[in-house]
Motif scaffolding. Structure first.
Motif, PDB file in Angstrom:
ATOM      1  N   SER A 125     -16.041 -42.269 -21.485  1.00 15.91           N
ATOM      2  CA  SER A 125     -17.335 -42.467 -22.139  1.00 15.91           C
ATOM      3  C   SER A 125     -18.415 -42.869 -21.140  1.00 15.91           C
ATOM      4  O   SER A 125     -19.598 -42.795 -21.454  1.00 15.91           O
ATOM      5  CB  SER A 125     -17.210 -43.532 -23.232  1.00 15.91           C
ATOM      6  OG  SER A 125     -16.775 -44.760 -22.677  1.00 15.91           O
ATOM      7  N   HIS A 126     -18.012 -43.319 -19.942  1.00 12.70           N
ATOM      8  CA  HIS A 126     -18.988 -43.729 -18.927  1.00 12.70           C
ATOM      9  C   HIS A 126     -19.198 -42.660 -17.863  1.00 12.70           C
ATOM     10  O   HIS A 126     -19.776 -42.949 -16.818  1.00 12.70           O
ATOM     11  CB  HIS A 126     -18.524 -45.040 -18.268  1.00 12.70           C
ATOM     12  CG  HIS A 126     -18.334 -46.170 -19.244  1.00 12.70           C
ATOM     13  ND1 HIS A 126     -19.373 -46.760 -19.910  1.00 12.70           N
ATOM     14  CD2 HIS A 126     -17.204 -46.785 -19.669  1.00 12.70           C
ATOM     15  CE1 HIS A 126     -18.900 -47.728 -20.707  1.00 12.70           C
ATOM     16  NE2 HIS A 126     -17.583 -47.754 -20.582  1.00 12.70           N
ATOM     17  N   PHE A 127     -18.721 -41.452 -18.111  1.00 10.83           N
ATOM     18  CA  PHE A 127     -18.886 -40.392 -17.119  1.00 10.83           C
ATOM     19  C   PHE A 127     -20.373 -40.042 -16.959  1.00 10.83           C
ATOM     20  O   PHE A 127     -21.149 -40.065 -17.912  1.00 10.83           O
ATOM     21  CB  PHE A 127     -18.121 -39.143 -17.538  1.00 10.83           C
ATOM     22  CG  PHE A 127     -16.655 -39.190 -17.182  1.00 10.83           C
ATOM     23  CD1 PHE A 127     -16.062 -40.364 -16.759  1.00 10.83           C
ATOM     24  CD2 PHE A 127     -15.863 -38.051 -17.267  1.00 10.83           C
ATOM     25  CE1 PHE A 127     -14.721 -40.413 -16.426  1.00 10.83           C
ATOM     26  CE2 PHE A 127     -14.526 -38.085 -16.948  1.00 10.83           C
ATOM     27  CZ  PHE A 127     -13.955 -39.267 -16.527  1.00 10.83           C
ATOM     28  N   ALA A 128     -20.709 -39.703 -15.732  1.00 10.62           N
ATOM     29  CA  ALA A 128     -22.078 -39.308 -15.391  1.00 10.62           C
ATOM     30  C   ALA A 128     -21.992 -38.287 -14.254  1.00 10.62           C
ATOM     31  O   ALA A 128     -20.936 -38.125 -13.635  1.00 10.62           O
ATOM     32  CB  ALA A 128     -22.894 -40.527 -14.970  1.00 10.62           C
TER      33      ALA A 128
ATOM     34  N   LEU B 188     -19.887 -35.251  -5.072  1.00  8.39           N
ATOM     35  CA  LEU B 188     -18.759 -35.606  -4.213  1.00  8.39           C
ATOM     36  C   LEU B 188     -19.168 -35.720  -2.751  1.00  8.39           C
ATOM     37  O   LEU B 188     -18.491 -36.409  -1.969  1.00  8.39           O
ATOM     38  CB  LEU B 188     -17.644 -34.558  -4.367  1.00  8.39           C
ATOM     39  CG  LEU B 188     -16.894 -34.561  -5.709  1.00  8.39           C
ATOM     40  CD1 LEU B 188     -15.772 -33.524  -5.679  1.00  8.39           C
ATOM     41  CD2 LEU B 188     -16.327 -35.933  -6.014  1.00  8.39           C
ATOM     42  N   ASN B 189     -20.258 -35.084  -2.353  1.00 11.98           N
ATOM     43  CA  ASN B 189     -20.760 -35.264  -0.981  1.00 11.98           C
ATOM     44  C   ASN B 189     -21.111 -36.727  -0.727  1.00 11.98           C
ATOM     45  O   ASN B 189     -20.804 -37.284   0.333  1.00 11.98           O
ATOM     46  CB  ASN B 189     -21.988 -34.383  -0.750  1.00 11.98           C
ATOM     47  CG  ASN B 189     -21.630 -32.908  -0.625  1.00 11.98           C
ATOM     48  OD1 ASN B 189     -20.696 -32.548   0.085  1.00 11.98           O
ATOM     49  ND2 ASN B 189     -22.335 -32.066  -1.350  1.00 11.98           N
ATOM     50  N   ARG B 190     -21.739 -37.339  -1.711  1.00 16.34           N
ATOM     51  CA  ARG B 190     -22.117 -38.755  -1.574  1.00 16.34           C
ATOM     52  C   ARG B 190     -20.872 -39.636  -1.563  1.00 16.34           C
ATOM     53  O   ARG B 190     -20.785 -40.604  -0.780  1.00 16.34           O
ATOM     54  CB  ARG B 190     -23.041 -39.136  -2.737  1.00 16.34           C
ATOM     55  CG  ARG B 190     -23.503 -40.583  -2.714  1.00 16.34           C
ATOM     56  CD  ARG B 190     -24.436 -40.842  -1.542  1.00 16.34           C
ATOM     57  NE  ARG B 190     -24.866 -42.232  -1.509  1.00 16.34           N
ATOM     58  CZ  ARG B 190     -25.926 -42.692  -2.179  1.00 16.34           C
ATOM     59  NH1 ARG B 190     -26.662 -41.845  -2.905  1.00 16.34           N
ATOM     60  NH2 ARG B 190     -26.273 -43.951  -2.110  1.00 16.34           N
ATOM     61  N   ILE B 191     -19.914 -39.333  -2.408  1.00 15.56           N
ATOM     62  CA  ILE B 191     -18.671 -40.105  -2.446  1.00 15.56           C
ATOM     63  C   ILE B 191     -17.959 -40.020  -1.099  1.00 15.56           C
ATOM     64  O   ILE B 191     -17.516 -41.038  -0.534  1.00 15.56           O
ATOM     65  CB  ILE B 191     -17.756 -39.583  -3.567  1.00 15.56           C
ATOM     66  CG1 ILE B 191     -18.410 -39.770  -4.944  1.00 15.56           C
ATOM     67  CG2 ILE B 191     -16.393 -40.271  -3.532  1.00 15.56           C
ATOM     68  CD1 ILE B 191     -18.598 -41.194  -5.370  1.00 15.56           C
ATOM     69  N   GLY B 192     -17.827 -38.782  -0.576  1.00 16.99           N
ATOM     70  CA  GLY B 192     -17.159 -38.616   0.712  1.00 16.99           C
ATOM     71  C   GLY B 192     -17.889 -39.330   1.838  1.00 16.99           C
ATOM     72  O   GLY B 192     -17.258 -39.950   2.702  1.00 16.99           O
ATOM     73  N   ALA B 193     -19.230 -39.244   1.849  1.00 17.28           N
ATOM     74  CA  ALA B 193     -20.003 -39.901   2.904  1.00 17.28           C
ATOM     75  C   ALA B 193     -19.827 -41.416   2.860  1.00 17.28           C
ATOM     76  O   ALA B 193     -19.652 -42.069   3.908  1.00 17.28           O
ATOM     77  CB  ALA B 193     -21.474 -39.526   2.761  1.00 17.28           C
TER      78      ALA B 193
ATOM     79  N   ASP C  32     -16.554 -40.819 -13.124  1.00 22.24           N
ATOM     80  CA  ASP C  32     -16.864 -42.219 -12.831  1.00 22.24           C
ATOM     81  C   ASP C  32     -16.974 -42.352 -11.316  1.00 22.24           C
ATOM     82  O   ASP C  32     -15.980 -42.210 -10.594  1.00 22.24           O
ATOM     83  CB  ASP C  32     -15.762 -43.114 -13.395  1.00 22.24           C
ATOM     84  CG  ASP C  32     -16.097 -44.595 -13.306  1.00 22.24           C
ATOM     85  OD1 ASP C  32     -16.472 -45.051 -12.207  1.00 22.24           O
ATOM     86  OD2 ASP C  32     -15.969 -45.300 -14.325  1.00 22.24           O
ATOM     87  N   ALA C  33     -18.154 -42.646 -10.813  1.00 22.76           N
ATOM     88  CA  ALA C  33     -18.385 -42.674  -9.366  1.00 22.76           C
ATOM     89  C   ALA C  33     -17.519 -43.719  -8.670  1.00 22.76           C
ATOM     90  O   ALA C  33     -16.978 -43.467  -7.587  1.00 22.76           O
ATOM     91  CB  ALA C  33     -19.869 -42.933  -9.078  1.00 22.76           C
ATOM     92  N   GLN C  34     -17.348 -44.893  -9.290  1.00 25.16           N
ATOM     93  CA  GLN C  34     -16.567 -45.956  -8.666  1.00 25.16           C
ATOM     94  C   GLN C  34     -15.103 -45.545  -8.540  1.00 25.16           C
ATOM     95  O   GLN C  34     -14.467 -45.763  -7.500  1.00 25.16           O
ATOM     96  CB  GLN C  34     -16.688 -47.243  -9.485  1.00 25.16           C
ATOM     97  CG  GLN C  34     -15.963 -48.435  -8.879  1.00 25.16           C
ATOM     98  CD  GLN C  34     -16.477 -48.789  -7.481  1.00 25.16           C
ATOM     99  OE1 GLN C  34     -17.683 -48.914  -7.291  1.00 25.16           O
ATOM    100  NE2 GLN C  34     -15.582 -48.926  -6.520  1.00 25.16           N
TER     101      GLN C  34
END
Length: 469
Positions: A303-306, A310-315, A346-348
């Motif tokens: 429910s908290h997906f946004a 993935l470029n930002r996550i990898g960086a 979920d980015a986290q």
């Protein structure tokens, strides 16, 4: 087939559906055949009546003497009595024609029928009209309708034989359907019974016909796959807990028992307490990691997906691990995709999963090795790969490494609790990502791949309230 099995067939849905369709088809058959019979009978009688009225008109227009002569001549020409004519006086006495006795009538100029006893002793069905002429005589014009009656009987017999054939074939078909359904349900029941008795490796049989039962069986089989995975994971966790947590608990108890038996100096007591605290904190971290994985596997987090790039996550993950990589002389490289590698998630959690992959790659790679984080995106997929030039993962262990607390024999003396890749697998399942381990030659490649997110579609879903609690 035993009587018990035969008694089961009428209770099956296949038999009942077969009987229902037999009844519907039978009613349709009767209605169609009845309509055809009625139309045919009405048509033939109408044609016969029209012919009788024409004969009456023709005879009525003739002069009495000519009429009498023509009727006598017609009787000689129509020896078989197919179209008999007769003339009677006002009192019903015979004057001329093939029929010598005036039948009982319900009125003049109305088509009627009677059984005519011919001279040869045979009865024939006759349809006739009696018309009173101007001179008071009574004219009888008739037609032999034996062929029409035979045709009616033929239609009725065809109806009866066709109905019986339809009933027999329909019942046999219903029995076949019922028995087929019974056999299929028995196979499903036997498979379910085996599963209930504890054999989680069994699956419901699927015919490949893509019918309702096949669709339900596939859903249930998917559920059983997940249940078997969870049960196997629980069993593996129990085994690994018994194996891996026994050592720190043994060290903790042994240290405390030594401190209890011996008179130690203050510094030794402090050292023993510090060692015990370290072991206890390690155990606590392990259980926290287990709870973290359970929390991740809770689908409510969807429910908290946004939108996440993935470029930002990898960086961010590469930046976080750069000091550790530099300390060990490991070359840490980031290869970003040409465009945004968007994913709904979920980015986290995605960041934690990437960090676990990097920690695992750096931890098991020798000094001076190379670790690469590569992002890619296309119209139908986005992917994040972490590759290293370390010892790799044997093919036989590529499924087991994602099990909680699993540690191979070669890594048991390495710091860790065996939960890093388990957390990655939980995050992958939550995000419907495909997690794959491949040979890196040297080292290995671990890839997370899934369907890309189109921002326009996400915006429409978000504006309608989809994806929010």
């Amino acid at each position: 087939m035993s009587s018990v099995r035969l008694s089961e067939i009428p209770r099956t849905s296949g038999f009942r559906i077969g009987v229902l369709f037999l009844a519907l088809f039978g009613c349709s058959f009767l209605a169609l055949f009845g309509y055809l019979y009625w139309q045919t009978a009405v048509y033939l009688k109408a044609e016969a009546d029209a012919n009788l009225y024409r004969q009456v008109d023709n005879r009525s227009q003739q002069a009495p003497d000519l009429r009498l002569a023509e009727i006598r001549k017609h009787a000689q020409q129509d020896a078989d009595g197919r179209l008999p004519h007769a003339l009677f006086d006002a009192n019903g006495h015979y004057l001329a024609g093939a029929i010598h006795r005036l039948p009982a009538i319900n009125g003049y100029d109305k088509p009627q029928e009677f059984r005519w006893l011919k001279a040869n002793g045979h009865h024939r069905p006759i349809r006739f009209i009696v018309h009173r002429l101007e001179d008071g005589t009574q004219l009888l014009v008739a037609q032999d309708v034996h062929d029409i009656h035979e045709f009616d009987e033929l239609l009725v017999n065809a109806l009866i034989s066709g109905g019986v054939l339809l009933l027999v074939v329909g019942l046999l078909g219903a029995i076949w359907l019922g028995n087929s359904t019974r056999l299929r349900l028995n196979a499903l029941g036997n498979a379910i019974r085996g599963i209930v008795e504890g054999d989680l490796s069994q699956r419901l049989p699927v015919r490949g016909s893509h019918d309702d039962i096949d669709r339900i069986a596939r859903v249930v089989n998917g559920m059983l796959d997940e249940l078997e995975r969870l049960m196997s994971e629980v069993k593996g966790v129990c085994d690994d807990i018994a194996h891996d947590l026994r050592t720190p608990l043994t060290r903790l108890i042994a240290g405390l028992e030594r401190a209890q038996r011996r008179g130690l100096r203050e510094e030794e007591y402090a050292q023993t307490i510090d060692s015990a605290l370290g072991e206890a904190k390690g155990l606590l971290m392990t259980f926290r990691a287990l709870l973290r994985i359970s929390e991740i596997e809770d689908s409510a987090r969807r429910s908290h997906f946004a939108p996440v790039d993935l470029n930002r996550i990898g960086a961010d993950a590469v930046e976080f691990f750069e000091p550790l990589a530099e300390e060990r002389g490991i070359e840490l490289t980031l290869l970003e995709s040409d465009g945004p590698a968007m994913l709904a998630g979920d980015a986290q959690l995605l960041f934690d999963a990437t960090c676990n992959l990097l920690d695992n790659a750096i931890k098991f790679s020798p000094d001076g090795a190379r670790v690469v984080v590569a992002l890619s995106q296309s119209s139908d997929s986005v992917a994040l790969q972490v590759s290293d030039t370390g010892p790799g993962i044997p093919e036989a262990e590529r499924e087991a490494v994602f099990r909680r607390l699993y540690r191979s024999e070669s890594s048991r003396h390495t710091v860790g609790n065996g939960l890093g890749l388990s957390m990655v697998a939980a995050v992958a399942r939550l995000h419907d990502l495909h997690l794959q381990v491949r040979e890196g030659a040297p080292g290995c490649i671990i890839e997370l791949a899934g369907k890309p997110l189109h921002l326009s579609a996400f915006a429409r879903a978000d504006s309608s309230g989809i994806g929010r609690q």
